[in-house]
Design a protein around this motif. Structure first.
Motif, PDB file in Angstrom:
ATOM      1  N   VAL A 111      16.378 -53.462  -2.047  1.00 50.16           N
ATOM      2  CA  VAL A 111      17.389 -52.941  -2.970  1.00 50.16           C
ATOM      3  C   VAL A 111      18.589 -52.483  -2.165  1.00 50.16           C
ATOM      4  CG1 VAL A 111      17.943 -51.192  -4.696  1.00 50.16           C
ATOM      5  CG2 VAL A 111      15.645 -52.194  -4.621  1.00 50.16           C
ATOM      6  N   ALA A 112      19.772 -52.959  -2.551  1.00 45.92           N
ATOM      7  CA  ALA A 112      21.018 -52.532  -1.922  1.00 45.92           C
ATOM      8  C   ALA A 112      21.953 -52.017  -3.003  1.00 45.92           C
ATOM      9  CB  ALA A 112      21.668 -53.687  -1.160  1.00 45.92           C
ATOM     10  N   LYS A 113      22.759 -51.016  -2.640  1.00 43.45           N
ATOM     11  CA  LYS A 113      23.599 -50.367  -3.638  1.00 43.45           C
ATOM     12  C   LYS A 113      25.060 -50.359  -3.215  1.00 43.45           C
ATOM     13  CE  LYS A 113      19.892 -47.276  -5.178  1.00 43.45           C
ATOM     14  NZ  LYS A 113      19.507 -45.862  -5.431  1.00 43.45           N
ATOM     15  N   VAL A 114      25.936 -50.334  -4.236  1.00 46.60           N
ATOM     16  CA  VAL A 114      27.373 -50.253  -4.001  1.00 46.60           C
ATOM     17  C   VAL A 114      27.987 -49.403  -5.108  1.00 46.60           C
ATOM     18  CG1 VAL A 114      27.887 -52.344  -5.328  1.00 46.60           C
ATOM     19  CG2 VAL A 114      29.469 -51.580  -3.560  1.00 46.60           C
ATOM     20  N   ARG A 115      29.003 -48.644  -4.754  1.00 45.99           N
ATOM     21  CA  ARG A 115      29.701 -47.805  -5.737  1.00 45.99           C
ATOM     22  C   ARG A 115      30.781 -48.625  -6.425  1.00 45.99           C
ATOM     23  NH1 ARG A 115      28.160 -42.615  -4.770  1.00 45.99           N
ATOM     24  NH2 ARG A 115      27.227 -42.222  -2.708  1.00 45.99           N
ATOM     25  N   LEU A 116      30.846 -48.507  -7.721  1.00 41.32           N
ATOM     26  CA  LEU A 116      31.841 -49.235  -8.493  1.00 41.32           C
ATOM     27  C   LEU A 116      33.105 -48.401  -8.668  1.00 41.32           C
ATOM     28  CD1 LEU A 116      29.626 -50.815 -11.301  1.00 41.32           C
ATOM     29  CD2 LEU A 116      30.384 -51.851  -9.144  1.00 41.32           C
ATOM     30  N   GLY A 117      34.228 -49.106  -8.706  1.00 43.30           N
ATOM     31  CA  GLY A 117      35.504 -48.446  -8.933  1.00 43.30           C
ATOM     32  C   GLY A 117      36.066 -48.796 -10.295  1.00 43.30           C
ATOM     33  N   ALA A 118      37.338 -48.508 -10.485  1.00 48.16           N
ATOM     34  CA  ALA A 118      37.975 -48.756 -11.777  1.00 48.16           C
ATOM     35  C   ALA A 118      38.617 -50.133 -11.861  1.00 48.16           C
ATOM     36  CB  ALA A 118      39.030 -47.683 -12.043  1.00 48.16           C
ATOM     37  N   ASP A 119      38.661 -50.862 -10.737  1.00 55.39           N
ATOM     38  CA  ASP A 119      39.302 -52.182 -10.714  1.00 55.39           C
ATOM     39  C   ASP A 119      38.268 -53.274 -10.993  1.00 55.39           C
ATOM     40  OD1 ASP A 119      41.764 -53.843  -9.929  1.00 55.39           O
ATOM     41  OD2 ASP A 119      40.178 -54.668  -8.640  1.00 55.39           O
ATOM     42  N   ALA A 120      38.514 -54.085 -11.985  1.00 52.22           N
ATOM     43  CA  ALA A 120      37.550 -55.115 -12.408  1.00 52.22           C
ATOM     44  C   ALA A 120      37.296 -56.138 -11.314  1.00 52.22           C
ATOM     45  CB  ALA A 120      38.049 -55.800 -13.678  1.00 52.22           C
ATOM     46  N   LEU A 121      38.353 -56.733 -10.771  1.00 49.75           N
ATOM     47  CA  LEU A 121      38.182 -57.728  -9.715  1.00 49.75           C
ATOM     48  C   LEU A 121      37.667 -57.087  -8.427  1.00 49.75           C
ATOM     49  CD1 LEU A 121      41.365 -59.978 -10.216  1.00 49.75           C
ATOM     50  CD2 LEU A 121      38.969 -60.572 -10.657  1.00 49.75           C
ATOM     51  N   GLY A 122      38.098 -55.857  -8.195  1.00 48.05           N
ATOM     52  CA  GLY A 122      37.640 -55.158  -6.988  1.00 48.05           C
ATOM     53  C   GLY A 122      36.138 -54.965  -6.976  1.00 48.05           C
ATOM     54  N   ASN A 123      35.547 -54.728  -8.124  1.00 41.47           N
ATOM     55  CA  ASN A 123      34.096 -54.543  -8.195  1.00 41.47           C
ATOM     56  C   ASN A 123      33.358 -55.839  -7.864  1.00 41.47           C
ATOM     57  OD1 ASN A 123      34.140 -51.816  -8.852  1.00 41.47           O
ATOM     58  ND2 ASN A 123      34.332 -52.231 -11.055  1.00 41.47           N
ATOM     59  N   ILE A 124      33.883 -56.983  -8.299  1.00 41.07           N
ATOM     60  CA  ILE A 124      33.247 -58.260  -7.955  1.00 41.07           C
ATOM     61  C   ILE A 124      33.290 -58.469  -6.444  1.00 41.07           C
ATOM     62  CG2 ILE A 124      33.300 -60.758  -8.288  1.00 41.07           C
ATOM     63  CD1 ILE A 124      32.526 -59.176 -10.778  1.00 41.07           C
ATOM     64  N   THR A 125      34.415 -58.104  -5.840  1.00 39.45           N
ATOM     65  CA  THR A 125      34.539 -58.229  -4.386  1.00 39.45           C
ATOM     66  C   THR A 125      33.537 -57.325  -3.676  1.00 39.45           C
ATOM     67  OG1 THR A 125      36.899 -58.765  -4.585  1.00 39.45           O
ATOM     68  CG2 THR A 125      36.116 -58.005  -2.440  1.00 39.45           C
ATOM     69  N   ARG A 126      33.359 -56.118  -4.199  1.00 42.81           N
ATOM     70  CA  ARG A 126      32.399 -55.185  -3.591  1.00 42.81           C
ATOM     71  C   ARG A 126      30.976 -55.748  -3.648  1.00 42.81           C
ATOM     72  NH1 ARG A 126      34.071 -48.985  -5.373  1.00 42.81           N
ATOM     73  NH2 ARG A 126      36.294 -49.135  -4.832  1.00 42.81           N
ATOM     74  N   ILE A 127      30.612 -56.359  -4.751  1.00 45.56           N
ATOM     75  CA  ILE A 127      29.263 -56.939  -4.879  1.00 45.56           C
ATOM     76  C   ILE A 127      29.089 -58.104  -3.900  1.00 45.56           C
ATOM     77  CG2 ILE A 127      27.645 -58.071  -6.440  1.00 45.56           C
ATOM     78  CD1 ILE A 127      29.046 -56.572  -8.745  1.00 45.56           C
ATOM     79  N   ASN A 128      30.112 -58.945  -3.789  1.00 40.60           N
ATOM     80  CA  ASN A 128      30.046 -60.068  -2.838  1.00 40.60           C
ATOM     81  C   ASN A 128      29.895 -59.559  -1.405  1.00 40.60           C
ATOM     82  OD1 ASN A 128      30.261 -62.132  -4.738  1.00 40.60           O
ATOM     83  ND2 ASN A 128      32.505 -62.116  -4.701  1.00 40.60           N
ATOM     84  N   ASN A 129      30.660 -58.516  -1.066  1.00 38.94           N
ATOM     85  CA  ASN A 129      30.575 -57.941   0.291  1.00 38.94           C
ATOM     86  C   ASN A 129      29.190 -57.359   0.554  1.00 38.94           C
ATOM     87  OD1 ASN A 129      33.240 -58.636   0.772  1.00 38.94           O
ATOM     88  ND2 ASN A 129      34.040 -56.606   0.227  1.00 38.94           N
ATOM     89  N   LEU A 130      28.599 -56.765  -0.491  1.00 35.16           N
ATOM     90  CA  LEU A 130      27.252 -56.192  -0.342  1.00 35.16           C
ATOM     91  C   LEU A 130      26.238 -57.285  -0.009  1.00 35.16           C
ATOM     92  CD1 LEU A 130      25.291 -53.784  -0.604  1.00 35.16           C
ATOM     93  CD2 LEU A 130      25.126 -54.319  -3.045  1.00 35.16           C
ATOM     94  N   LEU A 131      26.292 -58.399  -0.739  1.00 37.06           N
ATOM     95  CA  LEU A 131      25.350 -59.490  -0.493  1.00 37.06           C
ATOM     96  C   LEU A 131      25.591 -60.139   0.875  1.00 37.06           C
ATOM     97  CD1 LEU A 131      25.344 -61.143  -4.044  1.00 37.06           C
ATOM     98  CD2 LEU A 131      23.582 -59.670  -3.030  1.00 37.06           C
ATOM     99  N   GLU A 132      26.837 -60.211   1.274  1.00 33.97           N
ATOM    100  CA  GLU A 132      27.159 -60.796   2.581  1.00 33.97           C
ATOM    101  C   GLU A 132      26.740 -59.889   3.742  1.00 33.97           C
ATOM    102  OE1 GLU A 132      28.243 -63.700   3.272  1.00 33.97           O
ATOM    103  OE2 GLU A 132      29.097 -64.497   1.391  1.00 33.97           O
ATOM    104  N   SER A 133      26.483 -58.598   3.452  1.00 30.66           N
ATOM    105  CA  SER A 133      26.153 -57.642   4.519  1.00 30.66           C
ATOM    106  C   SER A 133      24.675 -57.637   4.902  1.00 30.66           C
ATOM    107  CB  SER A 133      26.555 -56.221   4.083  1.00 30.66           C
ATOM    108  OG  SER A 133      25.715 -55.747   3.040  1.00 30.66           O
ATOM    109  N   TYR A 134      23.851 -58.468   4.226  1.00 28.04           N
ATOM    110  CA  TYR A 134      22.412 -58.448   4.510  1.00 28.04           C
ATOM    111  C   TYR A 134      22.076 -58.780   5.963  1.00 28.04           C
ATOM    112  CZ  TYR A 134      20.644 -57.423  -0.140  1.00 28.04           C
ATOM    113  OH  TYR A 134      20.314 -56.794  -1.310  1.00 28.04           O
ATOM    114  N   PRO A 135      22.720 -59.766   6.607  1.00 30.83           N
ATOM    115  CA  PRO A 135      22.417 -60.017   8.021  1.00 30.83           C
ATOM    116  C   PRO A 135      22.699 -58.795   8.901  1.00 30.83           C
ATOM    117  CG  PRO A 135      23.542 -61.908   7.078  1.00 30.83           C
ATOM    118  CD  PRO A 135      23.618 -60.814   6.057  1.00 30.83           C
ATOM    119  N   GLU A 136      23.765 -58.069   8.580  1.00 28.32           N
ATOM    120  CA  GLU A 136      24.082 -56.850   9.337  1.00 28.32           C
ATOM    121  C   GLU A 136      23.028 -55.773   9.097  1.00 28.32           C
ATOM    122  OE1 GLU A 136      27.655 -53.477   9.591  1.00 28.32           O
ATOM    123  OE2 GLU A 136      27.957 -55.348   8.475  1.00 28.32           O
ATOM    124  N   LYS A 137      22.592 -55.631   7.855  1.00 28.00           N
ATOM    125  CA  LYS A 137      21.541 -54.663   7.539  1.00 28.00           C
ATOM    126  C   LYS A 137      20.238 -55.024   8.258  1.00 28.00           C
ATOM    127  CE  LYS A 137      23.325 -53.503   2.914  1.00 28.00           C
ATOM    128  NZ  LYS A 137      23.602 -52.088   3.203  1.00 28.00           N
TER     129      LYS A 137
END
Length: 251
Positions: A123-149
């Motif tokens: 389970v990985a978590k990310v904080r959502l903001g008020a920007d609609a497109l920004g939240n999609i970017t945050r989710i993509n960055n979270l999934l891309e961070s798995y090798p680093e994790k």
């Protein structure tokens, strides 16, 4: 003072030994098992993400509340709409899926923010903001961070394993200043014995002096005063006799 300091050092040494034994028997094995589980989960998630990852930006797809969105902006707006519908504080709610990962949203009453979780194995978590497109970017960055994790978890595992090896080398070691402590304890015992002997001698002397005072008439007592008066009267009597003899011409 030296004995007190050395005893404190020995107590700290023994506490550290107990801690090492507990770490070796319980703490380190638990950490190693947990990190191994996390590493395996990350590896499974990385493989899963590679299989379901959207490589073509034109093929975007996110399912929210049973509806599939093919536009990022619309999907982001749907996420914000779901956030507004959440009424339970700290209760997570399933909202859909994205690139093979299930998504959940909850409102964190402490930070006053909406938290989105993605899950396959881990389970990985990310904080959502008020920007609609920004939240999609945050989710993509979270999934891309798995090798680093994964790399971070492997580094933590290596550190814990090294700590366990070091602990096994240190556990059971004797107190390094044990000989010095024993020598000073022996010396302290000798000094205490001498002090006790001096105290006994002083006590015996005091008792002896006290006994002599009890046997000797106390200064200023009636007996002593009578003796002084008797001696004085005798001297005065003898002096008077000599004076009378001179007056009568007998000397």
């Amino acid at each position: 003072v030296d004995v007190a300091k050395l005893k404190l050092l020995k107590a700290n040494h023994m506490n550290n030994q107990y801690r090492l034994e507990d770490d070796i028997a319980r703490n380190f094995p638990q950490q190693i098992a947990k990190l191994t589980e996390i590493i395996d989960s990350y590896k499974a998630d990385i493989a899963h993400f590679s299989e379901y990852k959207i490589t073509d930006p034109e093929q975007f797809s996110m399912e929210i509340s049973g509806k599939v969105f093919t536009e990022k902006k619309e999907a982001g707006a749907a996420l914000l709409a779901v956030c507004k519908e959440i009424k339970s504080v700290d209760a997570a709610m399933d909202i859909g899926s994205y690139q093979g990962f299930n998504m959940r949203i909850q409102f964190d009453s402490w930070s006053k923010e909406f938290i989105l979780s993605v899950k396959h194995e881990s389970v990985a978590k990310v904080r959502l903001g008020a920007d609609a497109l920004g939240n999609i970017t945050r989710i993509n960055n979270l999934l891309e961070s798995y090798p680093e994790k994964l790399a971070e978890a492997e580094q933590r595992l290596e550190t814990v394993q090294e700590q366990m090896t070091n602990a096994k080398e240190e556990v059971g070691k004797p107190f390094p200043k044990e000989e010095e402590l024993n020598q000073k304890l022996e010396r302290l015992s000798e000094l205490n014995a001498l002090l006790n002997m001096d105290e006994r001698e002083d006590t015996e002397t005091e008792q002896s002096e006290s006994k002599e005072k009890e046997e000797r008439p106390a200064r200023g007592s009636i007996h002593e005063k009578l003796q002084i008066y008797k001696e004085k009267s005798q001297r005065e009597s003898e002096t008077g006799k000599e004076t009378r003899k001179r007056d009568f011409g007998l000397e």
